[in-house]
Write an enzyme that holds these catalytic residues in place. Structure first.
Site, PDB file in Angstrom:
ATOM      1  N   THR A  25       9.838  -7.065 -13.012  1.00 11.08           N
ATOM      2  CA  THR A  25       9.180  -8.614 -13.107  1.00 11.08           C
ATOM      3  C   THR A  25       8.231  -8.685 -12.219  1.00 11.08           C
ATOM      4  O   THR A  25       8.473  -8.354 -10.913  1.00 11.08           O
ATOM      5  CB  THR A  25      10.397  -9.656 -12.885  1.00 11.08           C
ATOM      6  OG1 THR A  25      11.250  -9.241 -13.940  1.00 11.08           O
ATOM      7  CG2 THR A  25       9.990 -11.132 -13.011  1.00 11.08           C
ATOM      8  N   ALA A  35       0.837  -1.185   0.015  1.00  7.01           N
ATOM      9  CA  ALA A  35       0.039  -0.168  -0.029  1.00  7.01           C
ATOM     10  C   ALA A  35       0.819   1.311   0.005  1.00  7.01           C
ATOM     11  O   ALA A  35       0.374   2.395  -0.631  1.00  7.01           O
ATOM     12  CB  ALA A  35      -1.010   0.061   1.127  1.00  7.01           C
ATOM     13  N   THR A  36       2.082   1.109   0.624  1.00 12.07           N
ATOM     14  CA  THR A  36       2.832   2.476   0.522  1.00 12.07           C
ATOM     15  C   THR A  36       3.143   2.875  -0.778  1.00 12.07           C
ATOM     16  O   THR A  36       2.975   3.886  -1.256  1.00 12.07           O
ATOM     17  CB  THR A  36       4.115   1.987   1.474  1.00 12.07           C
ATOM     18  OG1 THR A  36       4.044   1.752   2.727  1.00 12.07           O
ATOM     19  CG2 THR A  36       5.275   3.368   1.168  1.00 12.07           C
ATOM     20  N   ASN A  95      -5.731   3.488  10.647  1.00 13.09           N
ATOM     21  CA  ASN A  95      -5.053   2.098  11.154  1.00 13.09           C
ATOM     22  C   ASN A  95      -4.652   2.059  12.443  1.00 13.09           C
ATOM     23  O   ASN A  95      -4.602   1.035  13.246  1.00 13.09           O
ATOM     24  CB  ASN A  95      -3.614   2.058  10.312  1.00 13.09           C
ATOM     25  CG  ASN A  95      -3.012   3.282  10.221  1.00 13.09           C
ATOM     26  OD1 ASN A  95      -3.416   4.379   9.904  1.00 13.09           O
ATOM     27  ND2 ASN A  95      -1.794   3.344  10.765  1.00 13.09           N
ATOM     28  N   CYS A 122       3.433   0.504  11.907  1.00 14.09           N
ATOM     29  CA  CYS A 122       4.250   0.974  10.922  1.00 14.09           C
ATOM     30  C   CYS A 122       5.268   1.790  11.505  1.00 14.09           C
ATOM     31  O   CYS A 122       6.273   1.986  10.740  1.00 14.09           O
ATOM     32  CB  CYS A 122       3.471   1.550   9.741  1.00 14.09           C
ATOM     33  SG  CYS A 122       2.239   0.628   9.035  1.00 14.09           S
ATOM     34  N   SER A 152      -3.317  -3.549   0.458  1.00 14.86           N
ATOM     35  CA  SER A 152      -2.347  -4.470   1.106  1.00 14.86           C
ATOM     36  C   SER A 152      -2.508  -5.839   1.458  1.00 14.86           C
ATOM     37  O   SER A 152      -3.422  -5.866   2.208  1.00 14.86           O
ATOM     38  CB  SER A 152      -1.465  -3.748   2.231  1.00 14.86           C
ATOM     39  OG  SER A 152      -0.155  -4.443   2.475  1.00 14.86           O
ATOM     40  N   GLN A 200      -6.717  -0.826   5.297  1.00 17.62           N
ATOM     41  CA  GLN A 200      -7.372  -1.248   6.602  1.00 17.62           C
ATOM     42  C   GLN A 200      -8.882  -1.815   6.374  1.00 17.62           C
ATOM     43  O   GLN A 200      -9.341  -2.905   7.072  1.00 17.62           O
ATOM     44  CB  GLN A 200      -7.298  -0.424   7.867  1.00 17.62           C
ATOM     45  CG  GLN A 200      -6.071   0.181   8.281  1.00 17.62           C
ATOM     46  CD  GLN A 200      -5.203  -1.251   9.048  1.00 17.62           C
ATOM     47  OE1 GLN A 200      -5.954  -1.919   9.693  1.00 17.62           O
ATOM     48  NE2 GLN A 200      -4.105  -1.110   9.197  1.00 17.62           N
ATOM     49  N   HIS A 206      -1.163  -8.197   3.021  1.00 21.40           N
ATOM     50  CA  HIS A 206      -0.991  -8.753   4.157  1.00 21.40           C
ATOM     51  C   HIS A 206      -2.076  -8.419   5.325  1.00 21.40           C
ATOM     52  O   HIS A 206      -2.247  -8.866   6.390  1.00 21.40           O
ATOM     53  CB  HIS A 206       0.418  -8.614   4.805  1.00 21.40           C
ATOM     54  CG  HIS A 206       0.682  -7.164   5.198  1.00 21.40           C
ATOM     55  ND1 HIS A 206       0.863  -6.789   6.701  1.00 21.40           N
ATOM     56  CD2 HIS A 206       0.818  -5.893   4.547  1.00 21.40           C
ATOM     57  CE1 HIS A 206       1.246  -5.464   6.608  1.00 21.40           C
ATOM     58  NE2 HIS A 206       1.367  -4.987   5.634  1.00 21.40           N
TER      59      HIS A 206
END
Ligand code: PLP
Length: 369
Positions: free
Chosen positions: A223, A57-58, A135, A309, A183, A163, A185
């Site tokens: 890639t 997401a960053t 978050n 973070c 994101s 989130q 994860h």
């Protein structure tokens, strides 16, 4: 990670092939990516061609703001955004005084729409970026009026939905944002992979961050991370049928945790708009017990003081300060994050440990109290 995501990552790692190569293993890798793109698009109810895979997401936030700002106006965002938005917006506008408007929030962490309307009226804005869910507190932004006002003023709308995706339904046929970051994860996929949704037809200048071989329609050269992308897709596919059930279960656990903590720990209170929050985030202040000491007293519980973070940085939470908390109050807040894998036993353990740790810290700091 969800088991389905883990299996997809391993299967892609065991295979050979660059998704851009024209041979059989290359086609197989490309087909894994196609499947994942469809799966992520299904989670958001958008078209697969609107998804650009990134490293997280960053990167998606950086890409969205950079492209949006290139449209030639200012940026509006809020003081409680994740640093991936705040720092990007600051960096982009650093040489142009007045190009960045930071909206403040009230004591519950909510942006005042009147401030947004005023900012849209006072200068030409090219992009409005407001997070779907915070978050640190889980507080949700009501994006529908934001989109209406921004579009009426000719601005693009980006939302950092990192989130929210996978925790609450997101329907991009209904929510008319132009850009959305996620994101993997955060919803049971692997770390190091995310995506930017770019609405087809959005009037977005083509401004990639990374140039090279033209992958991802030129938006993100390099890639493709086939194992990561496959895992993101598999996590999305696995959670779609379970989303409502997980949402109900997780918010039930969150309520149980909050009820027990507020009953058993004197003076403790929950930060953020109680009725407008993600199911699985609970930000609790324990007055008289600094969070770093509480965390040290219960290392068996994986919780955070402030934003994970940024943990390690000795600065108080910018989100809680923006909500009007004092430095001392902000330093005494602990963030509990619950997810699809959280169990009832985890909640019991968190309650027991937190009650003990807060009492221990208070006693050490104020032995006569
Ligand atoms: N935005 C929000 C709201 C987040 O919570 C996070 C990470 O926790 C990020 C952005 C950064 O995501 P990533 O680590 O995938 O770059």
């Amino acid at each position: 990670m969800r088991p389905e995501a883990r299996e997809a990552v391993i299967a892609a790692m065991l295979a050979v092939g660059n998704a851009s190569s024209p041979h059989v293993p290359g086609h197989a890798a490309a087909s894994r990516v196609d499947t994942a793109r469809r799966q992520v698009a299904e989670l958001l109810n958008c078209s697969p061609g609107e998804i650009v895979f990134t490293s997280g997401a960053t990167e998606a936030n950086n890409l969205a703001l950079r492209a949006g700002y290139s449209a030639g106006g200012g940026v509006i965002t809020s003081v409680v955004e994740h640093p991936a938005v705040l720092e990007t917006a600051r960096e982009l506008t650093t040489d142009t005084p007045g190009a960045l408007t930071l909206l403040s929030v009230d004591k519950d962490g909510l942006v005042d729409l009147v401030d947004l309307y005023k900012a849209l009226e006072s200068s030409k804005i090219s992009i409005v970026s407001l997070m779907a869910a915070n978050n640190e507190t889980g507080v949700l932004t009501d994006l529908t009026p934001v989109v209406e006002a921004a579009h009426a003023a000719g601005a693009l709308v980006h939302t950092d939905a990192t989130q929210m995706v996978g925790r609450l339904p997101v329907d991009l046929a209904d929510l008319d944002v132009d850009l959305l970051s996620l994101s993997a994860h955060k919803f049971g996929g692997p770390q190091g992979v995310g995506a930017l949704f770019i609405r087809r037809g959005a009037d977005l200048p083509f401004r990639p961050l990374i140039f090279g071989g033209g992958q991802e329609r030129g938006w993100r050269a390099g890639t493709l991370n086939v194992p990561g992308i496959s895992g993101a897709g598999a996590a999305a596919a696995a959670l779609i049928p379970k989303l409502r059930e997980e949402q109900a279960r997780v918010s039930g656990f969150r309520d149980k945790l909050e009820t027990a903590l507020t009953q058993q720990i004197s003076g403790c209170y929950i930060n953020g708009a109680l009725e407008q929050r993600l199911p699985g985030v609970s930000n609790v202040t324990f007055p008289g017990a600094p969070a770093d000491a509480v965390l040290t007293a219960m290392p068996e519980i994986a919780v955070s003081d402030g934003s994970a973070c940024a943990s390690g940085a000795p600065t108080p939470s910018h989100v809680l300060l923006a909500m009007g908390r004092s430095r001392e109050e902000a330093d005494s807040a602990v963030r509990f994050s619950l997810g699809h894998a959280t169990t009832s036993r985890d909640i019991e353990a968190a309650i027991t440990s937190t009650v003990r740790a807060v009492a221990q810290v208070r006693q050490a700091l104020n032995p006569s109290g």
